[in-house]
Design an enzyme around this catalytic site. Structure first.
Site, short mmCIF file in Angstrom:
data_model
loop_
_atom_site.label_atom_id
_atom_site.label_comp_id
_atom_site.label_asym_id
_atom_site.label_seq_id
_atom_site.Cartn_x
_atom_site.Cartn_y
_atom_site.Cartn_z
N GLY A 52 -40.03 -15.60 41.55
CA GLY A 52 -40.86 -14.87 40.60
C GLY A 52 -40.73 -15.59 39.29
O GLY A 52 -40.76 -16.82 39.24
N GLU A 53 -40.52 -14.84 38.23
CA GLU A 53 -40.34 -15.46 36.92
C GLU A 53 -38.90 -15.16 36.49
O GLU A 53 -38.55 -14.00 36.24
CB GLU A 53 -41.37 -14.83 35.97
CG GLU A 53 -41.85 -15.72 34.87
CD GLU A 53 -42.20 -17.14 35.28
OE1 GLU A 53 -43.03 -17.33 36.18
OE2 GLU A 53 -41.62 -18.07 34.68
N SER A 54 -38.10 -16.21 36.43
CA SER A 54 -36.66 -15.99 36.18
C SER A 54 -36.40 -15.26 34.86
O SER A 54 -35.49 -14.42 34.78
CB SER A 54 -35.91 -17.31 36.21
OG SER A 54 -36.49 -18.25 35.34
N CYS A 84 -35.93 -19.75 44.78
CA CYS A 84 -36.71 -20.16 43.61
C CYS A 84 -36.18 -19.56 42.30
O CYS A 84 -35.10 -19.94 41.86
CB CYS A 84 -38.17 -19.86 43.85
SG CYS A 84 -39.24 -20.99 42.96
N ARG A 115 -35.77 -25.95 35.47
CA ARG A 115 -36.95 -25.10 35.75
C ARG A 115 -38.22 -25.93 35.83
O ARG A 115 -38.35 -26.92 35.14
CB ARG A 115 -37.14 -24.08 34.63
CG ARG A 115 -36.27 -22.87 34.75
CD ARG A 115 -36.66 -21.87 33.66
NE ARG A 115 -37.92 -21.20 33.96
CZ ARG A 115 -38.57 -20.43 33.10
NH1 ARG A 115 -38.10 -20.25 31.89
NH2 ARG A 115 -39.69 -19.84 33.45
N ILE A 144 -43.29 -23.35 44.82
CA ILE A 144 -44.23 -22.79 43.85
C ILE A 144 -43.61 -22.85 42.45
O ILE A 144 -42.67 -22.12 42.16
CB ILE A 144 -44.59 -21.33 44.21
CG1 ILE A 144 -45.14 -21.27 45.64
CG2 ILE A 144 -45.59 -20.76 43.21
CD1 ILE A 144 -45.26 -19.87 46.18
N ARG A 145 -44.12 -23.75 41.65
CA ARG A 145 -43.53 -23.99 40.31
C ARG A 145 -42.00 -23.97 40.42
O ARG A 145 -41.29 -23.29 39.68
CB ARG A 145 -44.02 -22.95 39.31
CG ARG A 145 -45.53 -22.98 39.11
CD ARG A 145 -45.98 -22.06 37.99
NE ARG A 145 -45.42 -22.51 36.73
CZ ARG A 145 -44.83 -21.70 35.85
NH1 ARG A 145 -44.72 -20.41 36.09
NH2 ARG A 145 -44.35 -22.16 34.73
N HIS A 180 -39.67 -21.20 48.97
CA HIS A 180 -39.89 -19.81 49.39
C HIS A 180 -39.88 -19.69 50.92
O HIS A 180 -40.93 -19.84 51.56
CB HIS A 180 -41.26 -19.34 48.89
CG HIS A 180 -41.30 -19.00 47.43
ND1 HIS A 180 -41.29 -17.71 46.96
CD2 HIS A 180 -41.34 -19.80 46.34
CE1 HIS A 180 -41.34 -17.72 45.63
NE2 HIS A 180 -41.37 -18.98 45.23
N GLU A 182 -39.69 -17.13 52.73
CA GLU A 182 -40.38 -15.92 53.20
C GLU A 182 -41.88 -16.15 53.38
O GLU A 182 -42.57 -15.30 53.95
CB GLU A 182 -40.11 -14.75 52.23
CG GLU A 182 -40.91 -14.74 50.94
CD GLU A 182 -40.44 -15.77 49.91
OE1 GLU A 182 -39.52 -16.55 50.20
OE2 GLU A 182 -41.02 -15.77 48.81
N1 GLN Z 1 -41.21 -21.16 37.62
C1 GLN Z 1 -40.45 -19.97 37.88
C2 GLN Z 1 -39.29 -19.85 36.90
O1 GLN Z 1 -38.99 -20.79 36.25
C3 GLN Z 1 -39.94 -19.93 39.30
C4 GLN Z 1 -41.09 -19.91 40.26
C5 GLN Z 1 -40.82 -19.19 41.53
O2 GLN Z 1 -39.87 -18.43 41.66
N2 GLN Z 1 -41.70 -19.37 42.48
O3 GLN Z 1 -38.70 -18.83 36.82
#
Ligand code: GLN
Length: 204
Positions: A52-54, A84, A115, A144-145, A180, A182
């Site tokens: 997600g977004e850390s 992630c 990151r 994903i990113r 990921h 999942e």
């Molecule tokens: N870019 C997100 C972060 O820095 C991580 C991306 C993800 O969990 N898929 O938190």
């Protein structure tokens, strides 16, 4: 067996689904549960910290009192799977972005994370990776990113690499991946994690 998925932000329901599917497949009597507050952490046998977004997950972890409690439980041996953003949060050291956003890392794994390490051109991609511990068939990994793991030290060991990048590490009962698992149809990583929980269960 009750396996918690930290349900603050990010790819939560995907993990719940895959965990339930895997338990059914390998005949473990149990289910996955959504962990929304510190009390929910009390009776779980394992925890997934999803992607997600850390920064967001971190903020909510702090305000709900889960940050400290997860550290406590991990030190007692609670099996954890971080993916992630979850992996970023498990680290002892982050990069400039982590510092600038005042992210307070859990510090449970001896590693430094970077990151959004793949840059804009290839910020999301999927590829086959080889993970000997789950078998010889390649695993389809979705990035994903994604972050990368710049280095590991002490008890944290490399679990999987892709080209020159460390994309999975392990320390005791904690497994941290930059991709990921999942999102793949392949249940082998969740099965590996559930086996860790089973083993930990017997010891306790
Ligand atoms: N870019 C997100 C972060 O820095 C991580 C991306 C993800 O969990 N898929 O938190």
């Amino acid at each position: 067996m009750k396996v918690g998925v930290l349900a603050l932000q990010g790819a939560v329901s995907e993990h719940v689904e895959v965990l339930n599917k895997t338990m059914k497949k390998i005949k473990i009597n149990g289910n996955a549960v959504y962990v929304r507050n510190a009390k929910d952490l009390d009776d779980i046998s394992g925890l997934v910290i999803p992607g997600g977004e850390s920064t967001t997950i971190n903020r909510l972890m702090l305000t709900t009192g889960m940050h400290e409690k997860i550290i406590e439980l991990a030190k007692k041996g609670l099996p954890i799977l971080g993916t992630c953003a979850g992996t970023i949060l498990l680290a002892k050291e982050g990069d400039e972005q982590v510092k600038q956003t005042n992210t307070k890392l859990l510090g449970l794994m001896d590693m430094k994370v970077l990151r959004n390490a793949y840059g804009r051109q290839v910020d999301s991609f999927e590829t086959d990776v080889n993970i000997p511990e789950i078998g010889s068939k390649p695993f389809r990994a979705f990035f994903i990113r994604a972050p990368t793991i710049e280095k590991v030290w002490d008890d944290t060991k490399i679990w999987v690499k892709y080209q020159d990048n460390i994309i999975g590490v392990k320390k005791g009962n904690i497994l941290a991946l930059t991709f990921h698992p999942e999102l793949s149809d392949d249940l082998r990583i969740h099965e590996y994690f559930l086996r860790t929980i089973q083993r930990n269960y017997r010891i306790r």
